[in-house]
Design a protein around this motif. Sequence first.
Motif, PDB file in Angstrom:
ATOM      1  N   CYS A   1      -5.478   2.647 -10.743  1.00  0.00           N
ATOM      2  CA  CYS A   1      -5.192   1.519 -11.644  1.00  0.00           C
ATOM      3  C   CYS A   1      -4.485   2.080 -12.877  1.00  0.00           C
ATOM      4  N   PHE A   2      -3.172   1.883 -12.927  1.00  0.00           N
ATOM      5  CA  PHE A   2      -2.383   2.507 -14.000  1.00  0.00           C
ATOM      6  C   PHE A   2      -1.520   1.501 -14.763  1.00  0.00           C
ATOM      7  N   GLY A   3      -1.287   1.832 -16.011  1.00  0.00           N
ATOM      8  CA  GLY A   3      -0.284   1.156 -16.841  1.00  0.00           C
ATOM      9  C   GLY A   3      -0.331  -0.356 -16.786  1.00  0.00           C
ATOM     10  N   GLY A   4       0.740  -0.949 -16.248  1.00  0.00           N
ATOM     11  CA  GLY A   4       0.875  -2.404 -16.195  1.00  0.00           C
ATOM     12  C   GLY A   4      -0.284  -3.091 -15.487  1.00  0.00           C
ATOM     13  N   ALA A   5      -0.992  -2.368 -14.624  1.00  0.00           N
ATOM     14  CA  ALA A   5      -2.123  -2.975 -13.896  1.00  0.00           C
ATOM     15  C   ALA A   5      -3.266  -3.341 -14.839  1.00  0.00           C
TER      16      ALA A   5
ATOM     17  N   LEU B   1      -3.685   4.968 -18.783  1.00  0.00           N
ATOM     18  CA  LEU B   1      -2.541   4.406 -19.507  1.00  0.00           C
ATOM     19  C   LEU B   1      -1.485   5.515 -19.491  1.00  0.00           C
ATOM     20  N   SER B   2      -0.812   5.608 -18.347  1.00  0.00           N
ATOM     21  CA  SER B   2       0.035   6.767 -18.054  1.00  0.00           C
ATOM     22  C   SER B   2       1.436   6.658 -18.644  1.00  0.00           C
ATOM     23  N   GLU B   3       1.723   5.559 -19.345  1.00  0.00           N
ATOM     24  CA  GLU B   3       3.097   5.330 -19.818  1.00  0.00           C
ATOM     25  C   GLU B   3       3.638   6.513 -20.613  1.00  0.00           C
TER      26      GLU B   3
ATOM     27  N   GLY C   1      -5.410  -1.044   0.743  1.00  0.00           N
ATOM     28  CA  GLY C   1      -5.280   0.411   0.813  1.00  0.00           C
ATOM     29  C   GLY C   1      -6.010   1.115  -0.301  1.00  0.00           C
ATOM     30  N   GLU C   2      -5.448   2.243  -0.741  1.00  0.00           N
ATOM     31  CA  GLU C   2      -6.183   3.114  -1.668  1.00  0.00           C
ATOM     32  C   GLU C   2      -5.953   2.812  -3.143  1.00  0.00           C
ATOM     33  N   ALA C   3      -5.141   1.791  -3.451  1.00  0.00           N
ATOM     34  CA  ALA C   3      -4.856   1.488  -4.863  1.00  0.00           C
ATOM     35  C   ALA C   3      -5.218   0.049  -5.203  1.00  0.00           C
TER      36      ALA C   3
ATOM     37  N   SER D   1      -3.652  -1.059  -8.234  1.00  0.00           N
ATOM     38  CA  SER D   1      -2.214  -1.102  -8.458  1.00  0.00           C
ATOM     39  C   SER D   1      -1.799   0.081  -9.326  1.00  0.00           C
ATOM     40  N   ALA D   2      -0.711   0.736  -8.914  1.00  0.00           N
ATOM     41  CA  ALA D   2      -0.168   1.858  -9.696  1.00  0.00           C
ATOM     42  C   ALA D   2       0.724   1.351 -10.822  1.00  0.00           C
ATOM     43  N   GLY D   3       0.545   0.099 -11.223  1.00  0.00           N
ATOM     44  CA  GLY D   3       1.278  -0.424 -12.383  1.00  0.00           C
ATOM     45  C   GLY D   3       2.602  -1.043 -11.997  1.00  0.00           C
ATOM     46  N   MET D   4       3.472  -1.180 -12.970  1.00  0.00           N
ATOM     47  CA  MET D   4       4.781  -1.772 -12.700  1.00  0.00           C
ATOM     48  C   MET D   4       5.552  -0.843 -11.767  1.00  0.00           C
ATOM     49  N   ASP D   5       6.347  -1.423 -10.897  1.00  0.00           N
ATOM     50  CA  ASP D   5       7.160  -0.615  -9.990  1.00  0.00           C
ATOM     51  C   ASP D   5       8.318  -0.012 -10.788  1.00  0.00           C
ATOM     52  N   LEU D   6       8.250   1.288 -10.976  1.00  0.00           N
ATOM     53  CA  LEU D   6       9.218   1.937 -11.864  1.00  0.00           C
ATOM     54  C   LEU D   6      10.649   1.829 -11.338  1.00  0.00           C
ATOM     55  N   LYS D   7      10.765   1.795 -10.002  1.00  0.00           N
ATOM     56  CA  LYS D   7      12.105   1.732  -9.426  1.00  0.00           C
ATOM     57  C   LYS D   7      12.598   0.288  -9.407  1.00  0.00           C
TER      58      LYS D   7
ATOM     59  N   PRO E   1       0.801  -1.227   0.000  1.00  0.00           N
ATOM     60  CA  PRO E   1       0.000   0.000   0.000  1.00  0.00           C
ATOM     61  C   PRO E   1       0.836   1.280   0.000  1.00  0.00           C
ATOM     62  N   ALA E   2       1.987   1.244   0.672  1.00  0.00           N
ATOM     63  CA  ALA E   2       2.818   2.457   0.723  1.00  0.00           C
ATOM     64  C   ALA E   2       3.344   2.811  -0.658  1.00  0.00           C
ATOM     65  N   LYS E   3       3.416   1.821  -1.550  1.00  0.00           N
ATOM     66  CA  LYS E   3       3.870   2.054  -2.932  1.00  0.00           C
ATOM     67  C   LYS E   3       2.690   1.954  -3.888  1.00  0.00           C
ATOM     68  N   ARG E   4       1.491   2.147  -3.357  1.00  0.00           N
ATOM     69  CA  ARG E   4       0.253   2.109  -4.161  1.00  0.00           C
ATOM     70  C   ARG E   4       0.152   0.786  -4.925  1.00  0.00           C
ATOM     71  N   ASN E   5       0.667  -0.264  -4.286  1.00  0.00           N
ATOM     72  CA  ASN E   5       0.626  -1.626  -4.861  1.00  0.00           C
ATOM     73  C   ASN E   5       1.299  -1.723  -6.233  1.00  0.00           C
ATOM     74  N   ALA E   6       2.323  -0.896  -6.418  1.00  0.00           N
ATOM     75  CA  ALA E   6       3.139  -1.029  -7.642  1.00  0.00           C
ATOM     76  C   ALA E   6       3.731  -2.434  -7.641  1.00  0.00           C
ATOM     77  N   MET E   7       3.795  -3.026  -8.824  1.00  0.00           N
ATOM     78  CA  MET E   7       4.150  -4.447  -8.908  1.00  0.00           C
ATOM     79  C   MET E   7       5.653  -4.637  -9.099  1.00  0.00           C
TER      80      MET E   7
HETATM   81  N1  COA Z   1       6.393   2.543  -9.227  1.00  0.00           N
HETATM   82  C1  COA Z   1       7.169   2.768  -8.170  1.00  0.00           C
HETATM   83  N2  COA Z   1       6.761   3.461  -7.108  1.00  0.00           N
HETATM   84  C2  COA Z   1       5.544   3.956  -7.111  1.00  0.00           C
HETATM   85  C3  COA Z   1       4.653   3.761  -8.188  1.00  0.00           C
HETATM   86  C4  COA Z   1       5.137   2.998  -9.277  1.00  0.00           C
HETATM   87  N3  COA Z   1       4.378   2.706 -10.343  1.00  0.00           N
HETATM   88  N4  COA Z   1       3.493   4.376  -7.915  1.00  0.00           N
HETATM   89  C5  COA Z   1       3.640   4.926  -6.703  1.00  0.00           C
HETATM   90  N5  COA Z   1       4.874   4.683  -6.216  1.00  0.00           N
HETATM   91  C6  COA Z   1       5.452   5.104  -4.945  1.00  0.00           C
HETATM   92  C7  COA Z   1       5.892   6.557  -4.966  1.00  0.00           C
HETATM   93  O1  COA Z   1       7.157   6.698  -5.539  1.00  0.00           O
HETATM   94  C8  COA Z   1       5.852   6.861  -3.488  1.00  0.00           C
HETATM   95  O2  COA Z   1       7.002   6.315  -2.896  1.00  0.00           O
HETATM   96  P1  COA Z   1       7.789   7.092  -1.712  1.00  0.00           P
HETATM   97  O3  COA Z   1       6.791   7.173  -0.584  1.00  0.00           O
HETATM   98  O4  COA Z   1       8.957   6.219  -1.398  1.00  0.00           O
HETATM   99  O5  COA Z   1       8.137   8.435  -2.243  1.00  0.00           O
HETATM  100  C9  COA Z   1       4.660   6.061  -2.979  1.00  0.00           C
HETATM  101  O6  COA Z   1       4.456   5.027  -3.936  1.00  0.00           O
HETATM  102  C10 COA Z   1       3.384   6.859  -2.896  1.00  0.00           C
HETATM  103  O7  COA Z   1       3.191   7.481  -4.168  1.00  0.00           O
HETATM  104  P2  COA Z   1       2.645   8.963  -4.328  1.00  0.00           P
HETATM  105  O8  COA Z   1       2.890   9.383  -5.732  1.00  0.00           O
HETATM  106  O9  COA Z   1       3.188   9.845  -3.245  1.00  0.00           O
HETATM  107  O10 COA Z   1       1.084   8.706  -4.031  1.00  0.00           O
HETATM  108  P3  COA Z   1      -0.185   9.554  -4.498  1.00  0.00           P
HETATM  109  O11 COA Z   1      -1.323   8.924  -3.771  1.00  0.00           O
HETATM  110  O12 COA Z   1       0.062  11.005  -4.336  1.00  0.00           O
HETATM  111  O13 COA Z   1      -0.346   9.286  -6.063  1.00  0.00           O
HETATM  112  C11 COA Z   1      -0.423   7.854  -8.016  1.00  0.00           C
HETATM  113  C12 COA Z   1      -0.740   7.998  -6.508  1.00  0.00           C
HETATM  114  C13 COA Z   1      -0.774   6.417  -8.372  1.00  0.00           C
HETATM  115  C14 COA Z   1      -1.265   8.846  -8.821  1.00  0.00           C
HETATM  116  C15 COA Z   1       1.100   8.137  -8.291  1.00  0.00           C
HETATM  117  O14 COA Z   1       1.879   7.428  -7.326  1.00  0.00           O
HETATM  118  C16 COA Z   1       1.568   7.743  -9.669  1.00  0.00           C
HETATM  119  O15 COA Z   1       1.346   8.482 -10.610  1.00  0.00           O
HETATM  120  N6  COA Z   1       2.209   6.575  -9.778  1.00  0.00           N
HETATM  121  C17 COA Z   1       2.714   6.077 -11.064  1.00  0.00           C
HETATM  122  C18 COA Z   1       1.582   5.580 -11.919  1.00  0.00           C
HETATM  123  C19 COA Z   1       2.094   5.069 -13.263  1.00  0.00           C
HETATM  124  O16 COA Z   1       2.388   5.821 -14.139  1.00  0.00           O
HETATM  125  N7  COA Z   1       2.152   3.771 -13.372  1.00  0.00           N
HETATM  126  C20 COA Z   1       2.478   3.128 -14.634  1.00  0.00           C
HETATM  127  C21 COA Z   1       3.515   2.121 -14.397  1.00  0.00           C
HETATM  128  S1  COA Z   1       3.561   0.983 -15.767  1.00  0.00           S
END
Ligand code: COA
Length: 286
Positions: free
Chosen positions: A125-129, A149-151, A71-73, A75-81, A35-41
């Motif tokens: 629900c973004f991108g890879g999700a 589809l935020s890519e 939590g609130e997501a 999934s925010a898609g693939m974990d970019l980091k 949840p802290a990473k918005r369920n990034a995968m």
């Molecule tokens: N990959 C890696 N980390 C991610 C992530 C992702 N896809 N989405 C969110 N996180 C991390 C953030 O880096 C942050 O980490 P930190 O606390 O160590 O700084 C944490 O999750 C919370 O994210 P934050 O952006 O502060 O939350 P928010 O509630 O303000 O916004 C989103 C939520 C989903 C709108 C925003 O996080 C976002 O745009 N994420 C990327 C979405 C995306 O483009 N995904 C496509 C991937 S294929």
Amino acid sequence: MTKIETPVAEKPIPGGKEVLVEFEDGIAWVQLNRPAKRNAMSVGLAREMNEVLDALETDDRCGVVVLTGVGEAFSAGMDLKDFFRATDGLSDIERHRAYRSTRAWQWRTLMHYAKPTIAMVNGWCFGGAFTPLICCDLAVTDEKAVFGLSEINWGVIPGGVVSKAISTVMGDRQALYYVMSGEKFDGAKAVALGLANEAVPKEQLRARTAEIARTLLGKNPTVLRQARMAYKYAREMTWEQASEYLTAKVDQTNFVDPERGKEQGLKQFLDEKSFRPGLGNYVRAE
Ligand code: COA
């Protein structure tokens, strides 16, 4: 030698770290748990999800899988980091293994899963999700969930199998609009685009999803599995191939169905006149 069976109640619950599983009356609630990473995968989540889905497929406590997020997501898609930056430094083979592991659960396993699957989109629900969302059989969403589809917004194309997955449920104009604009949209729009079956208020999301799951749990599970697979394979075939395949699939379903569903259905409708297929299920034996 007597085989010692592990009692169902003592069977360990799969997952527990980045994937949580909760059993409730035949439903396995499978939750992405970052949840802290918005369920990034992440790579680790993929590894765990592969194990969880594998275990649930033969676990009697699971008749239907509901995929959702803690939590609130959703999934925010693939974990970019963890996924992109970290894997960029790996060898070709290691990168290939990481991609294969994530595609396994998001696409191949969910698409061909032995049990019905429902995505319950509870938030972002973004991108890879979009891949696991679309590869689940059905999807119910919070009407206020945010999709995108935020890519394009961060300088990549919808990769993995996202572009392919969206083309199976969205029309070309709509898919390209969101691929090219990266514009976000809500749950109601996701239904209009073919990404979800229903959008409901957040407070009704779990109850409505459970209601759909219970409907599926009431069906003959063998026929349900065959019907889902038949649909998914037939849509990739020509009409000629589909006609041959589906005819054979009907026969195969009869052959593998321990309930003899078709026989029961025909007997109860035609001979006993005890039910009408258009109005509900045949009576399944206890
Ligand atoms: N990959 C890696 N980390 C991610 C992530 C992702 N896809 N989405 C969110 N996180 C991390 C953030 O880096 C942050 O980490 P930190 O606390 O160590 O700084 C944490 O999750 C919370 O994210 P934050 O952006 O502060 O939350 P928010 O509630 O303000 O916004 C989103 C939520 C989903 C709108 C925003 O996080 C976002 O745009 N994420 C990327 C979405 C995306 O483009 N995904 C496509 C991937 S294929």
